[in-house]
Scaffold this motif. Structure first.
Motif, PDB file in Angstrom:
ATOM      1  N   MET A   1      38.792  48.198  43.324  1.00 29.07           N
ATOM      2  CA  MET A   1      40.218  48.399  43.415  1.00 29.07           C
ATOM      3  C   MET A   1      40.627  49.458  42.397  1.00 29.07           C
ATOM      4  SD  MET A   1      43.319  45.675  42.979  1.00 29.07           S
ATOM      5  CE  MET A   1      43.140  45.193  44.661  1.00 29.07           C
ATOM      6  N   SER A   2      41.467  50.355  42.807  1.00 29.41           N
ATOM      7  CA  SER A   2      41.896  51.434  41.912  1.00 29.41           C
ATOM      8  C   SER A   2      42.986  50.952  40.957  1.00 29.41           C
ATOM      9  CB  SER A   2      42.437  52.608  42.736  1.00 29.41           C
ATOM     10  OG  SER A   2      43.691  52.268  43.314  1.00 29.41           O
ATOM     11  N   GLN A   3      43.191  51.727  39.898  1.00 25.22           N
ATOM     12  CA  GLN A   3      44.274  51.419  38.969  1.00 25.22           C
ATOM     13  C   GLN A   3      45.613  51.444  39.696  1.00 25.22           C
ATOM     14  OE1 GLN A   3      44.138  54.193  35.721  1.00 25.22           O
ATOM     15  NE2 GLN A   3      42.755  52.891  34.526  1.00 25.22           N
ATOM     16  N   GLN A   4      45.783  52.396  40.580  1.00 24.35           N
ATOM     17  CA  GLN A   4      47.035  52.513  41.316  1.00 24.35           C
ATOM     18  C   GLN A   4      47.299  51.268  42.156  1.00 24.35           C
ATOM     19  OE1 GLN A   4      49.407  54.916  41.056  1.00 24.35           O
ATOM     20  NE2 GLN A   4      50.653  53.630  42.386  1.00 24.35           N
ATOM     21  N   GLU A   5      46.272  50.776  42.841  1.00 23.18           N
ATOM     22  CA  GLU A   5      46.428  49.578  43.668  1.00 23.18           C
ATOM     23  C   GLU A   5      46.778  48.359  42.816  1.00 23.18           C
ATOM     24  OE1 GLU A   5      43.406  50.447  47.371  1.00 23.18           O
ATOM     25  OE2 GLU A   5      42.550  49.916  45.422  1.00 23.18           O
ATOM     26  N   MET A   6      46.086  48.203  41.685  1.00 22.65           N
ATOM     27  CA  MET A   6      46.373  47.063  40.813  1.00 22.65           C
ATOM     28  C   MET A   6      47.780  47.201  40.223  1.00 22.65           C
ATOM     29  SD  MET A   6      45.360  44.139  39.678  1.00 22.65           S
ATOM     30  CE  MET A   6      43.574  44.023  39.782  1.00 22.65           C
ATOM     31  N   LEU A  32      48.195  38.691  33.675  1.00 21.53           N
ATOM     32  CA  LEU A  32      46.786  38.294  33.712  1.00 21.53           C
ATOM     33  C   LEU A  32      46.509  37.366  34.891  1.00 21.53           C
ATOM     34  CD1 LEU A  32      45.776  37.644  29.996  1.00 21.53           C
ATOM     35  CD2 LEU A  32      44.786  39.315  31.557  1.00 21.53           C
ATOM     36  N   LYS A  33      47.438  36.442  35.141  1.00 28.41           N
ATOM     37  CA  LYS A  33      47.288  35.510  36.252  1.00 28.41           C
ATOM     38  C   LYS A  33      47.256  36.269  37.582  1.00 28.41           C
ATOM     39  CE  LYS A  33      49.310  31.307  38.153  1.00 28.41           C
ATOM     40  NZ  LYS A  33      50.084  31.545  39.347  1.00 28.41           N
ATOM     41  N   THR A  34      48.115  37.248  37.731  1.00 27.07           N
ATOM     42  CA  THR A  34      48.134  38.054  38.954  1.00 27.07           C
ATOM     43  C   THR A  34      46.829  38.830  39.116  1.00 27.07           C
ATOM     44  OG1 THR A  34      50.540  38.260  38.873  1.00 27.07           O
ATOM     45  CG2 THR A  34      49.351  39.874  40.204  1.00 27.07           C
ATOM     46  N   ILE A  35      46.335  39.409  38.042  1.00 23.96           N
ATOM     47  CA  ILE A  35      45.061  40.143  38.104  1.00 23.96           C
ATOM     48  C   ILE A  35      43.941  39.206  38.539  1.00 23.96           C
ATOM     49  CG2 ILE A  35      43.310  41.325  36.704  1.00 23.96           C
ATOM     50  CD1 ILE A  35      45.695  42.519  35.096  1.00 23.96           C
ATOM     51  N   ALA A  36      43.894  38.014  37.952  1.00 24.95           N
ATOM     52  CA  ALA A  36      42.858  37.040  38.318  1.00 24.95           C
ATOM     53  C   ALA A  36      42.960  36.684  39.802  1.00 24.95           C
ATOM     54  CB  ALA A  36      42.976  35.789  37.454  1.00 24.95           C
ATOM     55  N   GLU A  37      44.172  36.487  40.295  1.00 25.07           N
ATOM     56  CA  GLU A  37      44.353  36.165  41.713  1.00 25.07           C
ATOM     57  C   GLU A  37      43.895  37.312  42.611  1.00 25.07           C
ATOM     58  OE1 GLU A  37      48.510  35.197  41.879  1.00 25.07           O
ATOM     59  OE2 GLU A  37      48.192  33.208  41.020  1.00 25.07           O
ATOM     60  N   VAL A  38      44.256  38.532  42.243  1.00 26.81           N
ATOM     61  CA  VAL A  38      43.862  39.706  43.036  1.00 26.81           C
ATOM     62  C   VAL A  38      42.343  39.848  43.065  1.00 26.81           C
ATOM     63  CG1 VAL A  38      43.916  42.236  43.091  1.00 26.81           C
ATOM     64  CG2 VAL A  38      46.030  40.954  42.711  1.00 26.81           C
ATOM     65  N   LEU A  39      41.706  39.626  41.911  1.00 21.58           N
ATOM     66  CA  LEU A  39      40.250  39.765  41.811  1.00 21.58           C
ATOM     67  C   LEU A  39      39.507  38.513  42.281  1.00 21.58           C
ATOM     68  CD1 LEU A  39      40.020  41.575  38.356  1.00 21.58           C
ATOM     69  CD2 LEU A  39      39.911  42.602  40.639  1.00 21.58           C
ATOM     70  N   GLU A  40      40.280  37.464  42.596  1.00 21.22           N
ATOM     71  CA  GLU A  40      39.720  36.187  43.047  1.00 21.22           C
ATOM     72  C   GLU A  40      38.737  35.603  42.029  1.00 21.22           C
ATOM     73  OE1 GLU A  40      38.206  36.848  47.011  1.00 21.22           O
ATOM     74  OE2 GLU A  40      40.227  37.107  47.816  1.00 21.22           O
ATOM     75  N   ILE A  41      39.207  35.575  40.772  1.00 24.74           N
ATOM     76  CA  ILE A  41      38.439  34.985  39.674  1.00 24.74           C
ATOM     77  C   ILE A  41      39.356  34.033  38.911  1.00 24.74           C
ATOM     78  CG2 ILE A  41      36.848  36.948  39.450  1.00 24.74           C
ATOM     79  CD1 ILE A  41      38.496  37.848  37.008  1.00 24.74           C
ATOM     80  N   GLN A  42      38.786  33.258  38.016  1.00 28.10           N
ATOM     81  CA  GLN A  42      39.560  32.352  37.183  1.00 28.10           C
ATOM     82  C   GLN A  42      40.237  33.132  36.058  1.00 28.10           C
ATOM     83  OE1 GLN A  42      39.929  28.921  37.665  1.00 28.10           O
ATOM     84  NE2 GLN A  42      38.959  29.488  39.617  1.00 28.10           N
TER      85      GLN A  42
END
Length: 64
Positions: A1-6, A32-42
């Motif tokens: 995922m690109s920086q722009q997409e995130m 941080l919670k949103t990033i974890a959800e997007v990356l599908e990690i804890q």
């Protein structure tokens, strides 16, 4: 995922997200919670082993 997409997922500019990645900008727990959800990690996977949290008067509180 690109920086722009995130950045778009976080409702911020790509340059702000880049500064977060470079540790030149603070990040919120919500972001941080949103990033974890997007990356599908804890969320815990994004946190360091030793976490320093600042309270409202900017005094650090260390959590092992």
């Amino acid at each position: 995922m690109s920086q722009q997409e995130m950045a778009e997922r976080l409702n911020m500019s790509q340059s702000t997200y880049s500064r977060i990645e470079q540790k030149d900008e603070d990040i919120t727990i919500r972001q941080l919670k949103t990033i974890a959800e997007v990356l599908e990690i804890q969320l815990a996977d994004l946190l360091p082993d030793e976490l320093i949290i600042y309270n409202h008067d900017q005094r650090p509180v260390t959590h092992p």
